[in-house]
Every structure is written in C-alpha cells, then in structure tokens.
Motif scaffolding. Structure first.
Motif, PDB file in Angstrom:
ATOM      1  N   TYR A 195      -6.017   8.963  -3.236  1.00  0.00           N
ATOM      2  CA  TYR A 195      -5.550   8.172  -2.095  1.00  0.00           C
ATOM      3  C   TYR A 195      -5.323   9.149  -0.951  1.00  0.00           C
ATOM      4  O   TYR A 195      -5.135  10.345  -1.146  1.00  0.00           O
ATOM      5  CB  TYR A 195      -4.206   7.498  -2.398  1.00  0.00           C
ATOM      6  CG  TYR A 195      -4.167   6.715  -3.672  1.00  0.00           C
ATOM      7  CD1 TYR A 195      -4.738   5.447  -3.728  1.00  0.00           C
ATOM      8  CD2 TYR A 195      -3.560   7.227  -4.803  1.00  0.00           C
ATOM      9  CE1 TYR A 195      -4.705   4.719  -4.902  1.00  0.00           C
ATOM     10  CE2 TYR A 195      -3.527   6.501  -5.975  1.00  0.00           C
ATOM     11  CZ  TYR A 195      -4.102   5.251  -6.027  1.00  0.00           C
ATOM     12  OH  TYR A 195      -4.081   4.532  -7.182  1.00  0.00           O
ATOM     13  N   CYS A 247      -1.334   0.393 -12.879  1.00  0.00           N
ATOM     14  CA  CYS A 247      -0.653   1.031 -11.746  1.00  0.00           C
ATOM     15  C   CYS A 247       0.699   0.374 -11.476  1.00  0.00           C
ATOM     16  O   CYS A 247       0.810  -0.836 -11.348  1.00  0.00           O
ATOM     17  CB  CYS A 247      -1.543   0.940 -10.512  1.00  0.00           C
ATOM     18  SG  CYS A 247      -1.024   2.116  -9.257  1.00  0.00           S
ATOM     19  N   TRP A 251       2.078  -4.814  -9.925  1.00  0.00           N
ATOM     20  CA  TRP A 251       2.580  -4.890  -8.535  1.00  0.00           C
ATOM     21  C   TRP A 251       3.900  -5.669  -8.503  1.00  0.00           C
ATOM     22  O   TRP A 251       3.981  -6.805  -8.978  1.00  0.00           O
ATOM     23  CB  TRP A 251       1.512  -5.613  -7.721  1.00  0.00           C
ATOM     24  CG  TRP A 251       1.753  -5.825  -6.268  1.00  0.00           C
ATOM     25  CD1 TRP A 251       2.452  -6.858  -5.712  1.00  0.00           C
ATOM     26  CD2 TRP A 251       1.263  -5.035  -5.178  1.00  0.00           C
ATOM     27  NE1 TRP A 251       2.426  -6.747  -4.346  1.00  0.00           N
ATOM     28  CE2 TRP A 251       1.693  -5.645  -3.983  1.00  0.00           C
ATOM     29  CE3 TRP A 251       0.495  -3.871  -5.090  1.00  0.00           C
ATOM     30  CZ2 TRP A 251       1.391  -5.132  -2.728  1.00  0.00           C
ATOM     31  CZ3 TRP A 251       0.193  -3.368  -3.835  1.00  0.00           C
ATOM     32  CH2 TRP A 251       0.633  -3.994  -2.672  1.00  0.00           C
ATOM     33  N   CYS A 267       4.500   0.177  -4.042  1.00  0.00           N
ATOM     34  CA  CYS A 267       3.996   1.496  -4.426  1.00  0.00           C
ATOM     35  C   CYS A 267       3.971   2.367  -3.182  1.00  0.00           C
ATOM     36  O   CYS A 267       4.084   1.852  -2.066  1.00  0.00           O
ATOM     37  CB  CYS A 267       2.595   1.392  -5.027  1.00  0.00           C
ATOM     38  SG  CYS A 267       1.369   0.907  -3.796  1.00  0.00           S
ATOM     39  N   GLU A 269       1.576   3.831  -1.775  1.00  0.00           N
ATOM     40  CA  GLU A 269       0.347   3.822  -0.968  1.00  0.00           C
ATOM     41  C   GLU A 269       0.088   2.498  -0.263  1.00  0.00           C
ATOM     42  O   GLU A 269      -0.887   2.380   0.476  1.00  0.00           O
ATOM     43  CB  GLU A 269      -0.881   4.123  -1.856  1.00  0.00           C
ATOM     44  CG  GLU A 269      -0.675   5.126  -2.951  1.00  0.00           C
ATOM     45  CD  GLU A 269      -0.357   6.505  -2.421  1.00  0.00           C
ATOM     46  OE1 GLU A 269      -0.634   6.766  -1.232  1.00  0.00           O
ATOM     47  OE2 GLU A 269       0.190   7.318  -3.187  1.00  0.00           O
ATOM     48  N   CYS A 322      -5.276  -0.883 -10.032  1.00  0.00           N
ATOM     49  CA  CYS A 322      -4.533  -0.495  -8.828  1.00  0.00           C
ATOM     50  C   CYS A 322      -5.043  -1.255  -7.604  1.00  0.00           C
ATOM     51  O   CYS A 322      -6.236  -1.227  -7.298  1.00  0.00           O
ATOM     52  CB  CYS A 322      -4.702   1.008  -8.633  1.00  0.00           C
ATOM     53  SG  CYS A 322      -3.986   1.608  -7.119  1.00  0.00           S
ATOM     54  N   ARG A 323      -4.118  -1.901  -6.903  1.00  0.00           N
ATOM     55  CA  ARG A 323      -4.506  -2.683  -5.706  1.00  0.00           C
ATOM     56  C   ARG A 323      -4.976  -1.758  -4.578  1.00  0.00           C
ATOM     57  O   ARG A 323      -5.878  -2.099  -3.816  1.00  0.00           O
ATOM     58  CB  ARG A 323      -3.317  -3.529  -5.201  1.00  0.00           C
ATOM     59  CG  ARG A 323      -2.805  -4.616  -6.132  1.00  0.00           C
ATOM     60  CD  ARG A 323      -3.876  -5.564  -6.607  1.00  0.00           C
ATOM     61  NE  ARG A 323      -4.543  -5.077  -7.795  1.00  0.00           N
ATOM     62  CZ  ARG A 323      -5.873  -5.057  -7.983  1.00  0.00           C
ATOM     63  NH1 ARG A 323      -6.681  -5.484  -7.057  1.00  0.00           N
ATOM     64  NH2 ARG A 323      -6.404  -4.602  -9.090  1.00  0.00           N
TER      65      ARG A 323
HETATM   66 FE1  FES Z   1      -1.695   1.459  -7.198  1.00  0.00          FE
HETATM   67 FE2  FES Z   1      -0.698   0.978  -4.739  1.00  0.00          FE
HETATM   68  S1  FES Z   1      -1.102   2.895  -5.674  1.00  0.00           S
HETATM   69  S2  FES Z   1      -1.040  -0.437  -6.380  1.00  0.00           S
END
Ligand code: FES
Length: 381
Positions: A195, A247, A251, A267, A269, A322-323
């Motif tokens: 990322y 991840c 969420w 998260c 990011e 992971c979104r």
């Molecule tokens: Fe995986 Fe944002 S880093 S959902």
C-alpha cells in the motif's frame, strides 16, 4: 447488535477490541515501505490535542476496546506520549508502543514504564548498520540497538518487528540469532504489504519465491532449535498465496484506527478508497462512528460480498480479503481481493509478481518517504 452487523466476526462480538492510535504521521525515518499516506504531511497541523486524544481513549474504552497500539509515524515525536499512556493505563487498556526506537532514551523509557506501558514493538530492518541506515534513509541503527537494550533493561516484553522485503529477507538468520542473544520474546518477520509507499516501490521491494522458500526453511530450523524460547512469526505475503489475508479480521469487526487528524477508520489505509465518507472524532461520537457510520457499515459482515466470495466456503475465514488492496489493484473496493486465486482479477497479482522478479528488469532507485515531493536513493543489488 444492529441488524447490519450480521456476519460480523465473532471475535469482538461487535466491539473494537483492537484500537490503533496514529498519534502523528511525523517520523525521522524515510522508509520506502511506509504505510502512511503519500500526502502524510498534509495532516501534520491538524493533529489531535492531548485532551482530544484522551476523549478518544475514554470513548473507545466505553465501546469495549482493550488492546491499544500507540503508533504513527513515530509516536515518540509526541511529547505527551507518556501522559496518554498513563491515561490509557488508568482506563484499563493493555498498552503497546509501536516504535522505530528513534527518540527513545533512558528518561523516556523510565517515564513510559512509570506510566504503565505494557509492551514495546521495536522495528529493526537489519543487524548491519550500513544497511539499516541506507534503508531508513538516516543514521538510525545505533539508536535502534540502544532502544532494544533499554526495552530489555526496563523489563518490557518485546516484539521485534523486521519488515521483510527483497533487500533484507536473506538476513533473517542473523536477525534471529541477534534477537535470541538479547532475550527477545517475540519476533515478527512482517512481509510488507503493498500500500502507499510500498506500492510505489513494489517492483523493487518484492522478494522472489526462492527467497521466501529459503526464509521459511531458516525459520523452521530456528523454531526447532529455540524450542519455544522465542515466538517467531512469519507470514508469507499474500501475493504469493492462493488465498487472501483476513484483513483486519473483517472490515469494522474488531479493529479501529484513529488517524492523527481524528478521522476514524476500519484500517490504516482506508483513505486510499475514494468515495467513502470519513468522520472525525472531532465531529461525531466514536460510538456513532463505530456502530452507525456508513463507512464502518459499508463492508461489515458478509452480506455485501460479491461473487465468487458470496458462495465460497471460506468466506468466514477471509471475508473476501482486503478492501484497500481490492481498490488499489482493481479500482473497486467492492471486488474480491485479487490475491485470491478465485478472483477473476487474480492475474493482476500474478503479473505483478512476475514483473517484480524478472531478472531482465531494470532495477530502479527506491523512492523514499518524503514530505515535499519524492526523493530517491539507489540501493545496491
Ligand atoms: Fe485491508 Fe484496508 S488495509 S481493508
């Protein structure tokens, strides 16, 4: 529990068990794999005050948060760190400091101990000074070693975190030997996630399959030799796996991040995903953000899952991956994470691996984290 939470990971029973406070994005290091936003300097003058962080801590504790990581940037850049740790301890949090070690000295370590800090996670990129300093873009190695000594001298349980990538993965053997000598309790070889800054440098940082295979063998030998005296974590990067990582354990399931400017996210990011509505703890109660905000409800649970995740037997294990990665690689955060071999876009991940490790490819300089545009430095092969 609200109806929309159906399918929420059972671990937290609807509570944000893990609270990550990014006290600041300021940091003396210039790591090319930093997971702070590319425009991190934009947020510096909007950092929450001490009193605002205390309010966040109290609200999060009321929501059921227990584990707390003070992180950044470099959290030691905040002179009120000790005060915040003391307040968190009073509230009943299990407090962790996640640090590069730069800025840690005897006085601050003693003050943090006094404040009730429970655990320290220290990052170290190599046991070789020249390599560490080159990788982090400043003379930090000696200060990191001193920080490690202080952490042990003050009796903290220590997690040694080695972010792993092509330039240092072959040095895992000497890192474990060094950590065992120091008496480290936990060592984590964290294959970096792609990322932000790491994604910019993906082609340069990604290890080869052969490097990963060798690293696994080294770790297996050490696990047998140490026989439980030190816990060694090594997670294979999901670009090399058939299935995506779970991840954040889903969420909005158990993880709550507060950015330096007070924006609450599922998260660290999430701001890379355009079109989401972010709220700051300055404007809204944390309980509303966690339970009711469109951001946290957007991908919570399993009801939103696309195919092939929706009919996949493993959906309760990985929640579709992971979104943020799904957005960064496919342009739509609602897609199956392409790290999954069942994703129709898995070819994107396969192509990235092939391209990164191609011996014919011209090696570029690593792009260093920098506040005012980007600067580069060349890493020798
Ligand atoms: Fe995986 Fe944002 S880093 S959902």
């Amino acid at each position: 529990m609200p109806k929309e939470s159906t399918g929420l990971s059972l671990d937290g029973q609807g509570k944000p068990l893990w609270l990550s406070l990014e006290l600041t994005y300021r940091c003396p290091l210039k790591c090319s794999w930093c997971n702070n936003p590319l425009d991190f300097d934009k947020y510096t003058e909007h950092e929450l005050s001490t009193e605002e962080w205390k309010r966040v801590l109290a609200e999060a504790r009321e929501l059921g948060a227990l584990q707390l990581g003070f992180t950044g940037g470099e959290p030691l850049q905040r002179p009120d760190l000790e005060e915040l740790v003391a307040y968190a301890d009073e509230l009943g949090f299990y407090t962790n400091l996640i640090t590069s070690g730069v800025g840690l000295n005897e006085a601050r370590m003693a003050a943090l101990k006094q404040a009730g800090l429970k655990q320290v996670q220290l990052s170290l990129q190599a046991t070789r000074a020249a390599l560490t300093d080159q990788l982090v873009g400043t003379r930090a190695h000696a200060r990191k070693l001193e920080a490690a000594r202080l952490i042990k001298a003050h009796g903290f349980p220590m997690v040694l975190n080695m972010p792993v990538f092509r330039h240092n993965i072959d040095l895992i053997d000497e890192m474990v030997a060094w950590a065992a000598e120091l008496g480290v309790e936990y060592i984590e070889f964290a294959n970096i996630q792609y990322y932000n800054w790491a994604l910019l440098n993906r082609d340069e940082l990604m290890p080869t399959r052969e490097q990963i295979r060798r690293a696994e063998a080294v770790i297996q030998r050490w696990r047998e030799r140490l026989d439980g005296a030190m816990t060694i974590y090594f997670v294979i990067p999901d670009y090399f796996e058939d299935r995506p990582k779970a991840c954040m354990n889903g969420w909005g399931a158990i993880h709550l991040t507060i950015a330096p400017d007070g924006v609450a996210m599922p998260c660290q990011e999430a701001r890379v995903i355009p079109g989401l509505e972010f709220h700051s703890v300055r404007e809204r109660p944390l309980a509303w953000i966690w339970h009711d905000s469109p951001l946290f409800r957007k991908y919570r649970g399993l009801d939103w899952l696309p195919e092939p995740c929706r009919s996949c037997a493993e959906k309760e294990k990985d929640f579709g991956g992971c979104r943020c990665q799904a957005f960064l690689l496919t342009g739509d955060a609602g897609n199956t994470d392409p790290a999954c071999s069942r994703s129709p876009q898995h070819v994107l991940v396969q192509a990235a691996v092939t391209q990164a490790v191609s011996p014919q490819r011209f090696r570029k300089p690593l792009i260093k984290r920098s506040a005012s545009g980007v600067c580069t430095t060349f890493m020798e092969e």
